[in-house]
Design a protein around this motif. Structure first.
Motif, short mmCIF file in Angstrom:
data_model
loop_
_atom_site.label_atom_id
_atom_site.label_comp_id
_atom_site.label_asym_id
_atom_site.label_seq_id
_atom_site.Cartn_x
_atom_site.Cartn_y
_atom_site.Cartn_z
N GLU A 128 -1.87 -2.87 5.10
CA GLU A 128 -1.31 -2.34 3.86
C GLU A 128 -0.68 -0.97 4.06
O GLU A 128 0.33 -0.63 3.47
CB GLU A 128 -2.42 -2.27 2.81
CG GLU A 128 -1.96 -1.75 1.46
CD GLU A 128 -3.13 -1.72 0.49
OE1 GLU A 128 -3.11 -0.85 -0.38
OE2 GLU A 128 -4.03 -2.56 0.62
N PRO A 131 6.88 -0.18 0.84
CA PRO A 131 6.62 -0.35 -0.59
C PRO A 131 7.84 -0.90 -1.31
O PRO A 131 8.93 -0.99 -0.75
CB PRO A 131 6.33 1.08 -1.05
CG PRO A 131 7.20 1.92 -0.16
CD PRO A 131 7.22 1.22 1.18
N LYS A 132 7.64 -1.27 -2.58
CA LYS A 132 8.74 -1.68 -3.45
C LYS A 132 9.02 -0.56 -4.45
O LYS A 132 8.15 0.20 -4.82
CB LYS A 132 8.39 -2.98 -4.20
CG LYS A 132 8.41 -4.22 -3.30
CD LYS A 132 7.83 -5.44 -4.00
CE LYS A 132 8.70 -5.91 -5.14
NZ LYS A 132 8.22 -7.22 -5.67
N LYS A 175 2.69 -0.39 -3.44
CA LYS A 175 2.23 -0.78 -2.11
C LYS A 175 1.96 -2.28 -2.04
O LYS A 175 1.68 -2.92 -3.06
CB LYS A 175 0.95 -0.02 -1.75
CG LYS A 175 1.14 1.48 -1.65
CD LYS A 175 -0.20 2.14 -1.35
CE LYS A 175 -0.06 3.66 -1.27
NZ LYS A 175 -1.37 4.32 -1.02
N LEU A 181 6.57 3.89 -6.22
CA LEU A 181 6.57 3.05 -5.04
C LEU A 181 5.29 2.21 -5.05
O LEU A 181 4.19 2.77 -5.02
CB LEU A 181 6.65 3.89 -3.77
CG LEU A 181 7.91 4.76 -3.63
CD1 LEU A 181 7.84 5.61 -2.36
CD2 LEU A 181 9.17 3.90 -3.62
N LYS A 225 -0.06 -3.93 -7.13
CA LYS A 225 0.51 -4.12 -5.80
C LYS A 225 1.36 -5.39 -5.80
O LYS A 225 1.50 -6.06 -6.83
CB LYS A 225 -0.61 -4.19 -4.76
CG LYS A 225 -1.42 -2.89 -4.71
CD LYS A 225 -2.47 -2.87 -3.63
CE LYS A 225 -3.21 -1.52 -3.67
NZ LYS A 225 -4.26 -1.43 -2.64
#
Length: 399
Positions: free
Chosen positions: A284, A289-290, A275, A273, A337
């Motif tokens: 943040e 997340p991706k 951030k 994941l 990120k």
């Protein structure tokens, strides 16, 4: 025997006093690497014992007392090497390593492997600080893929392009073909060494159905069906934001259970994941997340989709996931990120280096879509993070 790029690094660490701990997903080659280290030590005339804790008799003996390992060595005074495969099966691996290190470290070097990192996280407590060094063995990266495929000429060409000693190569078409195979079937060593597509897919199905199931059982997951459904959902949205509430509602799980499933998948080295990047750290911490998979072969078998990348509907996210994997092989995952604003501005990867400087990478499948003007807002806010572009068959074959 084919050696992983981590092998010489581990070999160099063997003389160190602290325990050498090798972790990673199942089927990445940890046991093979351990045996290679055993062979190297024996070749040097060292006293080596390799114990596999999947053997119940050995596991029972070591659970009774860590000092039972000393029975396997002819002398306690000489320099001995204890190699342990699957150390997470011990009832208390922390206490096991701590006791042996504190009492016998001058004459006993421990090298151990462990699959499910969530076990290691929960049991390798602070008491092991200064007593261990952890190394992670992922599936093969693209360079190792070429090496395992015995494509040494292609590997040399790839390295020349990567390091800038060459700008063009007559082998570039072959490199793109090899990269297509890597992106489709991933880097599990056994899959890479299979020559037939049907055999590759069959082995990937075995990893999905058998080895991931062991992760589920050892993590104490009670609803195997929903766990697999979550994996499939995540596989279908690589490169996208992870909304835990949405996943929980879709699967009929609680928010806490969904978070735990994600935690297990991360600690079993299947997903990461990423951030978001903000200058305001508080922002943040609250943004979604991706999701990316650490091995694209596992990802593709979960969605049951294998096809040349240029013909795929998911070619953009797939290429983006490949770039993430390449970046994560080169630097700390925590430094990788992404940037996204509420009004739709986005940069795929922002790499933090030092003193609020770094670089940004945008992935576009077609090179013509790589227009720096679209990222004016980012470059205005972060002038010390120049943007680079990666595209399929574009100028940048490497990351």
């Amino acid at each position: 025997m084919i050696q992983r790029s981590l092998y010489p690094i581990l070999l160099k660490h063997i003389p160190e006093k602290e325990c050498t701990i090798l972790i990673g997903a199942r089927q990445t080659g940890k046991s093979t690497l351990l045996k290679q280290l055993q062979d190297a030590l024996k070749k040097n005339g060292e006293t080596v014992v390799l114990l596999n804790l999947e053997r119940k008799d050995i596991l029972l003996e070591l659970n009774q007392s860590p000092e039972n390992v000393l029975r396997y060595f002819p002398s306690k005074e000489a320099r001995n090497y204890l190699l342990i495969d699957e150390i997470q099966y011990l009832q208390d691996p922390t206490n096991f390593l701590k006791l042996l290190y504190d009492e016998y470290a001058p004459n006993l070097k421990i090298i151990a492997t462990g699959s499910s990192a969530f076990y290691i996280d929960s049991q390798f407590k602070d008491s092991l600080a200064g007593r261990k060094k952890i190394f992670e063995l992922p599936t093969l990266d693209f360079e190792e893929f070429l090496y395992f495929k015995n494509q040494e000429t292609l590997l040399r060409e790839f390295k020349s392009l990567k390091h800038g000693t060459k700008q063009k190569s007559t082998s570039e078409q072959q490199l793109w073909t090899a990269l297509d195979e890597y992106i489709n079937y991933g880097g599990y060593p056994a899959i890479v060494l299979e020559n037939k597509v049907a055999a590759k897919i069959e082995r990937l199905q075995e990893i999905r159905d058998s080895f991931v199931k062991r992760d589920i059982l050892e993590a104490g997951i009670t609803d195997e069906t929903k766990f697999y459904k979550l994996m499939i959902l995540l596989a279908s949205q690589i490169g996208s934001l992870v909304n835990i509430n949405e996943l929980a509602n879709t699967l009929g799980l609680t928010h806490g259970a969904t978070e735990n499933y994600l935690y297990v998948l991360r600690k079993c080295f299947h997903i990461e994941l990423v951030k978001p990047f903000f200058s305001n750290v508080r922002k943040e911490l609250v943004k979604m997340p991706k999701i990316y998979f650490n091995d694209l072969g596992l990802r593709n078998v979960l969605v049951n989709y294998f096809s040349p990348i240029e013909h795929r509907a998911d070619k953009g996210p797939l290429l983006e996931n490949y770039v993430y994997r390449s970046l994560s092989d080169q630097q700390s995952r925590d430094s990788i990120k992404f940037w996204r604003t509420a009004d739709g501005n986005e940069v795929d990867f922002v790499l933090e280096e030092n003193n609020e400087q770094g670089k940004a990478i945008e992935v576009k499948f077609n090179e013509v879509e790589a227009n720096s003007k679209k990222y004016k807002k980012f470059t205005e806010i972060y002038p010390d993070y120049p943007i680079q572009f990666f595209s399929w068959r574009g100028k940048r074959l490497y990351i």
